[in-house]
Design an enzyme around this catalytic site. Structure first.
Site, short mmCIF file in Angstrom:
data_model
loop_
_atom_site.label_atom_id
_atom_site.label_comp_id
_atom_site.label_asym_id
_atom_site.label_seq_id
_atom_site.Cartn_x
_atom_site.Cartn_y
_atom_site.Cartn_z
N TYR A 1 1.22 -0.90 -6.39
CA TYR A 1 1.06 -2.32 -6.75
C TYR A 1 2.02 -3.18 -5.93
CZ TYR A 1 0.89 -6.56 -9.59
OH TYR A 1 0.74 -7.86 -10.01
N LYS B 1 1.04 -6.09 -3.12
CA LYS B 1 1.45 -7.49 -3.28
C LYS B 1 2.39 -7.92 -2.16
CE LYS B 1 -0.84 -8.77 -6.97
NZ LYS B 1 -1.76 -9.93 -6.98
#
Length: 127
Positions: free
Chosen positions: A46, A50
Site C-alpha cells: 500500500y 501511494k
C-alpha cells in the site's frame, strides 16, 4: 495495489491532459495517503503504491504546469467511514477525517482560488 492506486491516476491523467492542453488550463487532483509520504510498517504494498502516486503527481506537475495545468493531491491518513468505524478502535477513529472534508479540499484545489497552487500534496491527517 499498483493497479488500484497508481494505474487509474496515470490513465485518467493521460485521458484528460490533451483536452486541458488544448484549452490551455486545467486542474487535476488525486487522492494519495499519508503512508505514501511517511512510510509505516506492515503496509509495504500500500505504502509503495501511494508513494508512486505521490511521485507521479510531482512528475505530472513538472510536465503539465508549463501548459497551464495544475496537478495536486490530498493525502488523508484515515477516513471516517462506516467500514473503518466497524473495524478500528474509537481512539483511532477520533483522528479520522470525514469524506466531505476531503471533498471540500479537492473542490478548493480545482477552484480558481487555488490557481497558484500546483505540485503540492495537502495533508489531511485529522486532529
Amino acid at each position: 495495489m499498483i493497479d488500484v492506486n497508481l494505474g487509474p491516476a496515470l490513465w485518467l491523467s493521460q485521458a484528460v491532459a490533451p483536452h486541458m492542453q488544448r484549452q490551455g488550463s486545467g486542474a487535476i487532483v488525486h487522492v494519495t495517503a499519508r503512508p505514501g509520504i511517511e512510510p509505516s510498517g506492515g503496509m509495504a504494498a500500500y505504502s509503495l503504491s501511494k508513494a508512486a502516486l505521490v511521485y507521479l503527481i510531482r512528475i505530472l506537475d513538472i510536465e503539465l504546469r508549463p501548459q497551464g495545468i495544475r496537478v495536486n493531491a490530498v493525502a488523508p491518513q484515515l477516513l471516517d467511514t462506516p467500514a473503518n468505524r466497524a473495524m478500528l478502535p474509537a481512539e483511532t477513529m477520533a483522528h479520522a477525517v470525514a469524506p466531505e472534508v476531503i471533498a471540500d479540499l479537492i473542490a478548493f484545489l480545482v477552484s480558481d482560488a487555488a490557481a497558484p497552487v500546483s505540485g503540492t500534496i495537502v495533508p489531511a491527517y485529522g486532529a
